[in-house]
Design an enzyme around this catalytic site. Structure first.
Site, mmCIF file in Angstrom:
data_model
loop_
_atom_site.group_PDB
_atom_site.id
_atom_site.type_symbol
_atom_site.label_atom_id
_atom_site.label_comp_id
_atom_site.label_asym_id
_atom_site.label_seq_id
_atom_site.Cartn_x
_atom_site.Cartn_y
_atom_site.Cartn_z
ATOM 1 N N ASP A 1 3.312 -18.551 3.575
ATOM 2 C CA ASP A 1 3.760 -18.492 2.212
ATOM 3 C C ASP A 1 4.740 -17.514 2.097
ATOM 4 O O ASP A 1 5.711 -17.420 1.274
ATOM 5 C CB ASP A 1 2.447 -18.635 1.306
ATOM 6 C CG ASP A 1 1.581 -19.847 1.582
ATOM 7 O OD1 ASP A 1 2.095 -20.727 2.083
ATOM 8 O OD2 ASP A 1 0.400 -19.663 1.239
ATOM 9 N N ASP B 1 -5.697 -19.885 4.019
ATOM 10 C CA ASP B 1 -5.147 -18.674 3.037
ATOM 11 C C ASP B 1 -6.251 -17.443 3.243
ATOM 12 O O ASP B 1 -7.685 -17.430 3.451
ATOM 13 C CB ASP B 1 -5.258 -19.037 1.940
ATOM 14 C CG ASP B 1 -3.951 -20.060 1.550
ATOM 15 O OD1 ASP B 1 -3.076 -19.949 2.472
ATOM 16 O OD2 ASP B 1 -4.163 -21.056 0.806
#
Length: 152
Positions: free
Chosen positions: A128, A110
């Site tokens: 995402d 991330d």
């Protein structure tokens, strides 16, 4: 074809951005301010969205994601219009991008960190973004298709 192209584009974009982040992990580990409210960071998430299921066996999250992608693949080929195929493709591509990370690192990379004052949204990645955008598009598909019928 639209859905397959969307899935491939999502995987490629996701993996390229993650490769750049991993290559710059040392400088991103403390975060780099891009503009007020947004940082680039390097973080490995062994859970799913918002860190849920963190600590679960990595292979179980891969199995779950692949099962969902299989079901979404069936839905993709049953889709009745281009909007739905695009949405399913984006979701499949995003989920596949995160599966690739789980296979390689046993966690997801991330790097997008949005915040207001000292309150940070959980860091996320382009996979995402594709999953959430695909779900949003899928939810909006009936209204979009009703206004502008397009066959896939």
């Amino acid at each position: 074809m639209i859905g397959i192209f969307a899935a491939l584009a999502a995987v490629v974009i996701d993996q390229i951005t993650k490769a750049i982040v991993v290559a710059n992990a040392a400088s991103l580990s403390t975060g780099i301010a891009v503009f007020p409210g947004f940082n680039l960071v390097f973080y490995r998430n062994d859970g799913v969205t918002f860190g849920l299921l963190g600590g679960a066996p990595w292979w179980s999250l891969i199995a779950l994601a692949l099962a969902i992608c299989g079901w979404l693949g069936v839905m993709l080929f049953r889709a009745e219009n281009a909007v739905e195929t695009l949405a399913y493709g984006a979701i499949i591509g995003g989920a596949s991008g995160n599966v690739i990370d789980r296979v390689r690192y046993r966690a997801v990379t991330d790097f997008l960190d949005f915040y207001i004052n000292s309150t940070h949204w959980p860091a996320f990645n382009m996979a995402d973004v594709f999953v959430v955008s695909g779900v949003g598009l899928l939810l909006a598909a009936p209204w979009i298709s009703a206004r502008r019928p397009i066959k896939s």
